[in-house]
Scaffold this motif. Structure first.
Motif, PDB file in Angstrom:
ATOM      1  N   VAL A 139       5.434   9.213   2.483  1.00  0.00           N
ATOM      2  CA  VAL A 139       5.853   9.727   1.179  1.00  0.00           C
ATOM      3  C   VAL A 139       5.054   9.045   0.069  1.00  0.00           C
ATOM      4  O   VAL A 139       4.879   7.826   0.072  1.00  0.00           O
ATOM      5  CB  VAL A 139       7.360   9.472   0.948  1.00  0.00           C
ATOM      6  CG1 VAL A 139       7.780   9.919  -0.449  1.00  0.00           C
ATOM      7  CG2 VAL A 139       8.196  10.176   2.006  1.00  0.00           C
ATOM      8  N   TRP A 140       4.593   9.847  -0.884  1.00  0.00           N
ATOM      9  CA  TRP A 140       4.011   9.338  -2.119  1.00  0.00           C
ATOM     10  C   TRP A 140       5.073   9.480  -3.198  1.00  0.00           C
ATOM     11  O   TRP A 140       5.573  10.586  -3.437  1.00  0.00           O
ATOM     12  CB  TRP A 140       2.759  10.129  -2.516  1.00  0.00           C
ATOM     13  CG  TRP A 140       1.537   9.657  -1.806  1.00  0.00           C
ATOM     14  CD1 TRP A 140       0.594   8.788  -2.287  1.00  0.00           C
ATOM     15  CD2 TRP A 140       1.114  10.003  -0.484  1.00  0.00           C
ATOM     16  NE1 TRP A 140      -0.369   8.578  -1.330  1.00  0.00           N
ATOM     17  CE2 TRP A 140      -0.074   9.301  -0.220  1.00  0.00           C
ATOM     18  CE3 TRP A 140       1.658  10.826   0.499  1.00  0.00           C
ATOM     19  CZ2 TRP A 140      -0.756   9.407   0.981  1.00  0.00           C
ATOM     20  CZ3 TRP A 140       0.999  10.933   1.708  1.00  0.00           C
ATOM     21  CH2 TRP A 140      -0.203  10.237   1.937  1.00  0.00           C
ATOM     22  N   VAL A 141       5.428   8.370  -3.835  1.00  0.00           N
ATOM     23  CA  VAL A 141       6.392   8.363  -4.932  1.00  0.00           C
ATOM     24  C   VAL A 141       5.583   8.366  -6.221  1.00  0.00           C
ATOM     25  O   VAL A 141       4.816   7.443  -6.483  1.00  0.00           O
ATOM     26  CB  VAL A 141       7.306   7.115  -4.883  1.00  0.00           C
ATOM     27  CG1 VAL A 141       8.290   7.144  -6.047  1.00  0.00           C
ATOM     28  CG2 VAL A 141       8.035   7.020  -3.554  1.00  0.00           C
ATOM     29  N   THR A 182       8.035  -0.807 -11.727  1.00  0.00           N
ATOM     30  CA  THR A 182       9.206  -1.391 -11.074  1.00  0.00           C
ATOM     31  C   THR A 182      10.055  -0.312 -10.417  1.00  0.00           C
ATOM     32  O   THR A 182      10.527  -0.478  -9.278  1.00  0.00           O
ATOM     33  CB  THR A 182      10.056  -2.189 -12.090  1.00  0.00           C
ATOM     34  OG1 THR A 182       9.250  -3.235 -12.639  1.00  0.00           O
ATOM     35  CG2 THR A 182      11.297  -2.787 -11.447  1.00  0.00           C
ATOM     36  N   GLY A 183      10.236   0.811 -11.099  1.00  0.00           N
ATOM     37  CA  GLY A 183      11.030   1.907 -10.547  1.00  0.00           C
ATOM     38  C   GLY A 183      10.402   2.541  -9.324  1.00  0.00           C
ATOM     39  O   GLY A 183      11.090   2.820  -8.335  1.00  0.00           O
ATOM     40  N   THR A 184       9.097   2.763  -9.357  1.00  0.00           N
ATOM     41  CA  THR A 184       8.443   3.360  -8.192  1.00  0.00           C
ATOM     42  C   THR A 184       8.405   2.372  -7.032  1.00  0.00           C
ATOM     43  O   THR A 184       8.563   2.767  -5.878  1.00  0.00           O
ATOM     44  CB  THR A 184       7.022   3.868  -8.511  1.00  0.00           C
ATOM     45  OG1 THR A 184       6.266   2.811  -9.096  1.00  0.00           O
ATOM     46  CG2 THR A 184       7.042   5.072  -9.428  1.00  0.00           C
ATOM     47  N   ASP A 185       8.242   1.077  -7.343  1.00  0.00           N
ATOM     48  CA  ASP A 185       8.267   0.062  -6.288  1.00  0.00           C
ATOM     49  C   ASP A 185       9.642   0.010  -5.621  1.00  0.00           C
ATOM     50  O   ASP A 185       9.736  -0.123  -4.395  1.00  0.00           O
ATOM     51  CB  ASP A 185       7.899  -1.316  -6.840  1.00  0.00           C
ATOM     52  CG  ASP A 185       6.414  -1.444  -7.145  1.00  0.00           C
ATOM     53  OD1 ASP A 185       5.625  -0.564  -6.734  1.00  0.00           O
ATOM     54  OD2 ASP A 185       6.045  -2.437  -7.810  1.00  0.00           O
ATOM     55  N   ALA A 215       5.514   4.438   2.666  1.00  0.00           N
ATOM     56  CA  ALA A 215       5.589   4.893   1.272  1.00  0.00           C
ATOM     57  C   ALA A 215       4.424   4.349   0.453  1.00  0.00           C
ATOM     58  O   ALA A 215       3.937   3.245   0.701  1.00  0.00           O
ATOM     59  CB  ALA A 215       6.912   4.451   0.655  1.00  0.00           C
ATOM     60  N   HIS A 216       4.008   5.151  -0.503  1.00  0.00           N
ATOM     61  CA  HIS A 216       2.954   4.789  -1.454  1.00  0.00           C
ATOM     62  C   HIS A 216       3.510   5.068  -2.852  1.00  0.00           C
ATOM     63  O   HIS A 216       4.358   5.950  -3.008  1.00  0.00           O
ATOM     64  CB  HIS A 216       1.709   5.656  -1.236  1.00  0.00           C
ATOM     65  CG  HIS A 216       1.301   5.765   0.193  1.00  0.00           C
ATOM     66  ND1 HIS A 216       0.500   4.837   0.815  1.00  0.00           N
ATOM     67  CD2 HIS A 216       1.616   6.692   1.145  1.00  0.00           C
ATOM     68  CE1 HIS A 216       0.315   5.198   2.083  1.00  0.00           C
ATOM     69  NE2 HIS A 216       0.980   6.321   2.301  1.00  0.00           N
ATOM     70  N   THR A 217       3.006   4.362  -3.845  1.00  0.00           N
ATOM     71  CA  THR A 217       3.474   4.598  -5.216  1.00  0.00           C
ATOM     72  C   THR A 217       2.309   4.934  -6.128  1.00  0.00           C
ATOM     73  O   THR A 217       1.187   4.473  -5.912  1.00  0.00           O
ATOM     74  CB  THR A 217       4.201   3.365  -5.795  1.00  0.00           C
ATOM     75  OG1 THR A 217       3.288   2.265  -5.857  1.00  0.00           O
ATOM     76  CG2 THR A 217       5.403   2.991  -4.957  1.00  0.00           C
TER      77      THR A 217
END
Length: 131
Positions: free
Chosen positions: A33-35, A53-56, A69-71
């Motif tokens: 998943v890419w966030v 911070t939110g995506t992390d 996961a990736h951000t």
């Protein structure tokens, strides 16, 4: 199923549900998943550090569930978030875009609602809108 998933978030309740849906899809397909948060530079809703911070935090929730996961935080201008989401989906060649139907507040909700609508019409791949 979908081995690559993009989930667009804005740290609202709707995007929390979209993140959960992306986690479920990725778990079923053993995908990644890419966030993505499309940070609006001209109408700042949160600071760059809050966005990161939110995506992390979202990525941590996914990795804790066993999902790769990736951000990404992409800067955009008001009304252009849909194009950034589509560009990111193409960049990573994702099989599906997952996003919430409404944003954080009245004004943001109108933007996010219209963003989801635009993404549906611009996308060349499936879009899952979570309400």
């Amino acid at each position: 199923m979908y081995d690559k998933i993009l989930v667009a978030v804005d740290h609202s309740a709707a995007s929390d549900r979209a993140l959960a849906a992306a986690k479920d899809l990725a778990t079923l397909s053993k995908g990644e998943v890419w966030v993505l948060i499309a940070q609006m530079g001209d109408v700042p809703i949160e600071s760059d550090s809050e966005a990161v911070t939110g995506t992390d935090a979202a990525a941590k929730m996914l990795t804790d569930a066993g999902v790769t996961a990736h951000t990404e935080v992409r800067e955009t201008t008001f009304g252009k978030a849909a194009k950034e989401i589509i560009a990111d989906a193409k960049l990573h060649d994702v099989g599906v875009i997952v996003m919430g139907s409404r944003g954080r507040g009245d004004a943001t909700g109108l933007v996010l609602g219209s963003t989801a609508h635009k993404v549906i019409h611009l996308a060349d791949r499936p879009v899952l809108v979570v309400h």
